[in-house]
Write an enzyme that holds these catalytic residues in place. Structure first.
Site, PDB file in Angstrom:
ATOM      1  N   GLY A 159       0.824  -1.209   0.000  1.00 36.07           N
ATOM      2  CA  GLY A 159       0.000   0.000   0.000  1.00 36.07           C
ATOM      3  C   GLY A 159       0.852   1.250   0.000  1.00 36.07           C
ATOM      4  O   GLY A 159       1.688   1.441   0.881  1.00 36.07           O
TER       5      GLY A 159
ATOM      6  N   GLU B  85     -17.337  18.777   2.874  1.00 37.47           N
ATOM      7  CA  GLU B  85     -16.538  19.538   1.910  1.00 37.47           C
ATOM      8  C   GLU B  85     -17.102  19.401   0.488  1.00 37.47           C
ATOM      9  O   GLU B  85     -17.100  20.357  -0.288  1.00 37.47           O
ATOM     10  CB  GLU B  85     -15.050  19.174   1.980  1.00 37.47           C
ATOM     11  CG  GLU B  85     -14.708  17.745   1.646  1.00 37.47           C
ATOM     12  CD  GLU B  85     -13.350  17.300   2.210  1.00 37.47           C
ATOM     13  OE1 GLU B  85     -12.798  17.971   3.092  1.00 37.47           O
ATOM     14  OE2 GLU B  85     -12.848  16.254   1.751  1.00 37.47           O
TER      15      GLU B  85
ATOM     16  N   ALA C 102      -5.386  10.909   8.168  1.00 33.90           N
ATOM     17  CA  ALA C 102      -4.000  10.932   7.688  1.00 33.90           C
ATOM     18  C   ALA C 102      -2.976  10.862   8.830  1.00 33.90           C
ATOM     19  O   ALA C 102      -2.017  10.090   8.757  1.00 33.90           O
ATOM     20  CB  ALA C 102      -3.778  12.190   6.854  1.00 33.90           C
TER      21      ALA C 102
ATOM     22  N   PHE D  12      -0.670   7.049   2.824  1.00 36.36           N
ATOM     23  CA  PHE D  12       0.053   7.808   3.862  1.00 36.36           C
ATOM     24  C   PHE D  12       0.922   6.880   4.707  1.00 36.36           C
ATOM     25  O   PHE D  12       2.077   7.169   4.984  1.00 36.36           O
ATOM     26  CB  PHE D  12      -0.940   8.521   4.788  1.00 36.36           C
ATOM     27  CG  PHE D  12      -1.556   9.747   4.180  1.00 36.36           C
ATOM     28  CD1 PHE D  12      -0.850  10.939   4.130  1.00 36.36           C
ATOM     29  CD2 PHE D  12      -2.842   9.722   3.675  1.00 36.36           C
ATOM     30  CE1 PHE D  12      -1.408  12.080   3.588  1.00 36.36           C
ATOM     31  CE2 PHE D  12      -3.414  10.861   3.129  1.00 36.36           C
ATOM     32  CZ  PHE D  12      -2.696  12.035   3.080  1.00 36.36           C
TER      33      PHE D  12
ATOM     34  N   ASP E 282      -5.400   3.217   8.024  1.00 34.75           N
ATOM     35  CA  ASP E 282      -6.848   2.986   8.162  1.00 34.75           C
ATOM     36  C   ASP E 282      -7.182   1.529   8.440  1.00 34.75           C
ATOM     37  O   ASP E 282      -8.207   1.215   9.033  1.00 34.75           O
ATOM     38  CB  ASP E 282      -7.566   3.389   6.864  1.00 34.75           C
ATOM     39  CG  ASP E 282      -7.759   4.892   6.758  1.00 34.75           C
ATOM     40  OD1 ASP E 282      -7.335   5.613   7.690  1.00 34.75           O
ATOM     41  OD2 ASP E 282      -8.331   5.345   5.744  1.00 34.75           O
TER      42      ASP E 282
HETATM   43  C1  LIG Z   1     -12.365  11.957   0.095  1.00 33.42           C
HETATM   44  C2  LIG Z   1     -11.508  11.806   1.309  1.00 33.42           C
HETATM   45  C3  LIG Z   1     -11.100  12.938   2.005  1.00 33.42           C
HETATM   46  C4  LIG Z   1     -10.290  12.817   3.137  1.00 33.42           C
HETATM   47  N1  LIG Z   1      -9.907  13.963   3.795  1.00 33.42           N
HETATM   48  C5  LIG Z   1      -9.100  13.848   4.866  1.00 33.42           C
HETATM   49  C6  LIG Z   1      -8.627  15.023   5.536  1.00 33.42           C
HETATM   50  O1  LIG Z   1      -8.963  16.155   5.166  1.00 33.42           O
HETATM   51  N2  LIG Z   1      -7.808  14.862   6.608  1.00 33.42           N
HETATM   52  C7  LIG Z   1      -7.411  13.622   7.047  1.00 33.42           C
HETATM   53  O2  LIG Z   1      -6.646  13.512   8.004  1.00 33.42           O
HETATM   54  N3  LIG Z   1      -7.823  12.505   6.426  1.00 33.42           N
HETATM   55  C8  LIG Z   1      -8.659  12.588   5.359  1.00 33.42           C
HETATM   56  N4  LIG Z   1      -9.091  11.445   4.723  1.00 33.42           N
HETATM   57  C9  LIG Z   1      -8.664  10.140   5.256  1.00 33.42           C
HETATM   58  C10 LIG Z   1      -7.252   9.806   4.817  1.00 33.42           C
HETATM   59  O3  LIG Z   1      -7.109  10.045   3.443  1.00 33.42           O
HETATM   60  C11 LIG Z   1      -6.984   8.347   5.165  1.00 33.42           C
HETATM   61  O4  LIG Z   1      -7.097   8.203   6.564  1.00 33.42           O
HETATM   62  C12 LIG Z   1      -5.585   7.910   4.718  1.00 33.42           C
HETATM   63  O5  LIG Z   1      -5.467   8.014   3.323  1.00 33.42           O
HETATM   64  C13 LIG Z   1      -5.306   6.474   5.138  1.00 33.42           C
HETATM   65  O6  LIG Z   1      -4.001   6.151   4.763  1.00 33.42           O
HETATM   66  P1  LIG Z   1      -3.575   4.647   4.498  1.00 33.42           P
HETATM   67  O7  LIG Z   1      -2.134   4.681   4.153  1.00 33.42           O
HETATM   68  O8  LIG Z   1      -4.027   3.786   5.600  1.00 33.42           O
HETATM   69  O9  LIG Z   1      -4.440   4.193   3.244  1.00 33.42           O
HETATM   70  P2  LIG Z   1      -4.608   4.837   1.784  1.00 33.42           P
HETATM   71  O10 LIG Z   1      -4.121   6.249   1.749  1.00 33.42           O
HETATM   72  O11 LIG Z   1      -6.030   4.578   1.427  1.00 33.42           O
HETATM   73  O12 LIG Z   1      -3.630   3.958   0.871  1.00 33.42           O
HETATM   74  C14 LIG Z   1      -3.871   2.611   0.648  1.00 33.42           C
HETATM   75  C15 LIG Z   1      -3.089   2.181  -0.579  1.00 33.42           C
HETATM   76  O13 LIG Z   1      -3.187   0.766  -0.710  1.00 33.42           O
HETATM   77  C16 LIG Z   1      -3.437   0.407  -2.053  1.00 33.42           C
HETATM   78  N5  LIG Z   1      -4.154  -0.868  -2.029  1.00 33.42           N
HETATM   79  C17 LIG Z   1      -5.366  -1.135  -1.531  1.00 33.42           C
HETATM   80  N6  LIG Z   1      -5.657  -2.434  -1.631  1.00 33.42           N
HETATM   81  C18 LIG Z   1      -4.593  -3.020  -2.197  1.00 33.42           C
HETATM   82  C19 LIG Z   1      -4.274  -4.364  -2.554  1.00 33.42           C
HETATM   83  N7  LIG Z   1      -5.097  -5.389  -2.309  1.00 33.42           N
HETATM   84  N8  LIG Z   1      -3.078  -4.592  -3.134  1.00 33.42           N
HETATM   85  C20 LIG Z   1      -2.199  -3.592  -3.402  1.00 33.42           C
HETATM   86  N9  LIG Z   1      -2.449  -2.311  -3.074  1.00 33.42           N
HETATM   87  C21 LIG Z   1      -3.620  -2.027  -2.471  1.00 33.42           C
HETATM   88  C22 LIG Z   1      -4.267   1.566  -2.595  1.00 33.42           C
HETATM   89  O14 LIG Z   1      -4.135   1.651  -4.018  1.00 33.42           O
HETATM   90  C23 LIG Z   1      -3.640   2.767  -1.881  1.00 33.42           C
HETATM   91  O15 LIG Z   1      -2.593   3.329  -2.625  1.00 33.42           O
HETATM   92  C24 LIG Z   1      -9.900  11.538   3.592  1.00 33.42           C
HETATM   93  C25 LIG Z   1     -10.294  10.399   2.896  1.00 33.42           C
HETATM   94  C26 LIG Z   1     -11.095  10.530   1.758  1.00 33.42           C
HETATM   95  C27 LIG Z   1     -11.528   9.304   1.010  1.00 33.42           C
END
Ligand SMILES: Cc1cc2nc3c(=O)[nH]c(=O)nc-3n(C[C@H](O)[C@H](O)[C@H](O)COP(=O)(O)OP(=O)(O)OC[C@H]3O[C@@H](n4cnc5c(N)ncnc54)[C@H](O)[C@@H]3O)c2cc1C
Length: 421
Positions: A17, A172, A315, A20, A302
């Site tokens: 993944g 938003e 994030a 963030f 997440d």
């Molecule tokens: C529209 C929107 C607005 C947001 N606004 C805010 C904000 O203003 N402030 C804030 O703090 N948070 C915000 N968030 C939440 C924040 O974006 C998430 O909490 C954060 O992105 C989580 O990070 P992560 O690394 O866990 O997952 P993600 O950023 O979701 O990254 C997961 C990655 O894993 C990859 N992936 C998924 N499944 C697989 C698989 N099976 N195999 C290979 N790759 C895979 C995906 O392609 C992705 O690149 C928002 C979320 C959304 C959807």
């Protein structure tokens, strides 16, 4: 596995993944004597907090993407594009959708979550969502095509947009779609009568932006209503049909575009990995972020549900967890015990629209209005990865807010394929 060195050389770390959490872990391991591989189904990382700007035609989808290749080059790692479909825990291999697999000595699972429709009939079929770049461009194209249709002289109907869920994404999006109607429409679509475009936000709870203090929640509601958004609180969607939503009261409301922003859950595929899961399918970890019962698999972002320390899916928790998981791998490699994760609350913020946002910092510091909006914007531009992205996003946002009453600030999309709306 302290100080592990495999027959082929230094330990192999797979980070699943490139969000963030994954990118922070990658950065943290940049000088480690390990072979690090980043895996993602896309060859880029998506900056989700600005997706609503792509969906409302203020940014291009390239502005919110950062190439995975650049990230791995800077970290001295390698990138593998692929979808993780399984884990062979005994053999320490992650399986990819193309039938290949990758060996690991340490694994960080950071695959995030996606939209959850909670079994509401018709929601998956008839709603758009806002979780990926593709979602955002589909929504933008649906909105633009609907406005184009409305411009045609022969069409006499209106356009109803329903946004389901009064969290940060719903607020938003509702605020910006309303501003698109109020400010951009007269210049960009002069033939459309603004009063025929309706924006509605439906939230089943008592207030919008639940994690914020009551005064800020109330401010957000007032600001949306001031922009002409019809806010319905304590109202749940019972069913979604083509062209309408049915509320739990039984009322049927016309809805040409329905956007689901009411919750997230772990993707079905991740749920089938065979690891212990909690509510929403999040993977249960111990205090050091290792999956319960596993000694070499960490979870961050997440996807993680830490025992006794449930954190919001935002994030900051993701960034801090990504860093912590990488640090623990370094410690294990050095033969040291792992340490528990401690979240440092840096505050939360949400934007409602142009010159309107709410900021809630530790020690009771709160802001709203223009100052909060500038803080929100500044922080998001700083957090956006990549020099080029930052510049294009800054230029596009500045262009939007300076020119949209004069016909600028609306990025042209494509007509959606039939059936996408
Ligand atoms: C529209 C929107 C607005 C947001 N606004 C805010 C904000 O203003 N402030 C804030 O703090 N948070 C915000 N968030 C939440 C924040 O974006 C998430 O909490 C954060 O992105 C989580 O990070 P992560 O690394 O866990 O997952 P993600 O950023 O979701 O990254 C997961 C990655 O894993 C990859 N992936 C998924 N499944 C697989 C698989 N099976 N195999 C290979 N790759 C895979 C995906 O392609 C992705 O690149 C928002 C979320 C959304 C959807």
């Amino acid at each position: 596995m302290p100080g592990v060195t495999t027959a082929e050389g230094p330990p192999r770390v797979v980070i699943a993944g490139a969000g963030f959490a994954g990118l922070t872990a990658l950065h943290e391991l940049r000088s480690a004597p390990m072979r690090v591989t980043l895996v993602d189904r896309n060859s880029y990382s998506t900056f989700q907090p600005l997706l609503y700007q792509v969906a409302t035609a203020g940014l291009t989808s390239a502005d919110v993407a950062y190439p995975a290749w650049t990230a791995v080059r800077k970290a001295g790692a390698t990138f593998r594009k692929g979808e993780i479909t399984g884990i062979d825990m005994a053999g320490r291999r992650v399986e990819l959708g193309d039938g290949t697999s990758l060996g690991y000595d340490y694994l960080i699972l950071a695959m995030g979550v996606s939209a959850a429709f909670f079994g509401v009939p018709g929601a998956a079929e008839h709603c758009l969502s806002l979780y990926t770049r593709r979602d955002a461009t589909i929504l933008r194209d649906a909105l633009m095509a609907a406005l184009d249709e409305l411009s045609a002289e022969t069409v006499r109907r209106g356009l109803s947009v329903t946004i389901v869920g009064g969290g940060a994404t719903g607020v938003e999006l509702a605020g910006t779609v309303a501003e698109l109607r109020n400010i951009a429409l007269p210049a960009s679509f002069p033939a459309v009568d603004r009063s025929r475009v309706q924006v509605r936000l439906v939230e089943m709870g008592d207030a919008l932006l639940a994690p914020f203090r009551p005064a800020l929640r109330e401010y957000a509601r007032r600001e949306l209503e001031r922009r002409g958004v019809e806010v319905s609180l304590r109202s749940a969607i019972k069913e979604v049909r083509a062209g309408e939503v049915i509320l739990d009261s039984g009322a049927a409301l016309a809805s040409d575009i329905t956007v689901w922003a009411a919750g997230v859950a772990v993707a079905e595929r991740v749920g089938k990995l065979g690891l212990p899961a909690g509510p929403g399918g999040r993977l249960r970890t111990g205090q050091d972020l290792r999956v319960l019962g596993e000694d070499a698999i960490f979870v961050a972002g997440d996807l993680a549900l830490i025992e006794g320390q449930p954190l919001p899916q935002l994030a900051q928790p993701s960034i801090q967890q990504g860093r912590h998981a990488a640090e623990q791998i370094r410690r294990l490699y050095a033969g040291k015990p792992t340490r528990p994760f401690r979240y440092r609350d840096k505050g939360i913020m949400a934007t409602i629209g142009h010159r309107s946002a709410v900021v809630q910092l530790p020690r009771g510091v709160r802001m709203r209005g223009t100052l909060a909006w500038l803080a929100w914007l500044g922080l998001h531009l700083i957090e956006l990865l990549g020099g080029r992205n930052r510049i294009t996003a800054f230029v596009n946002l500045a262009w939007r807010y300076l020119t949209w009453s004069r016909g600028g600030g609306v990025i042209v999309g494509d007509d959606p394929p039939r059936g996408d709306r």
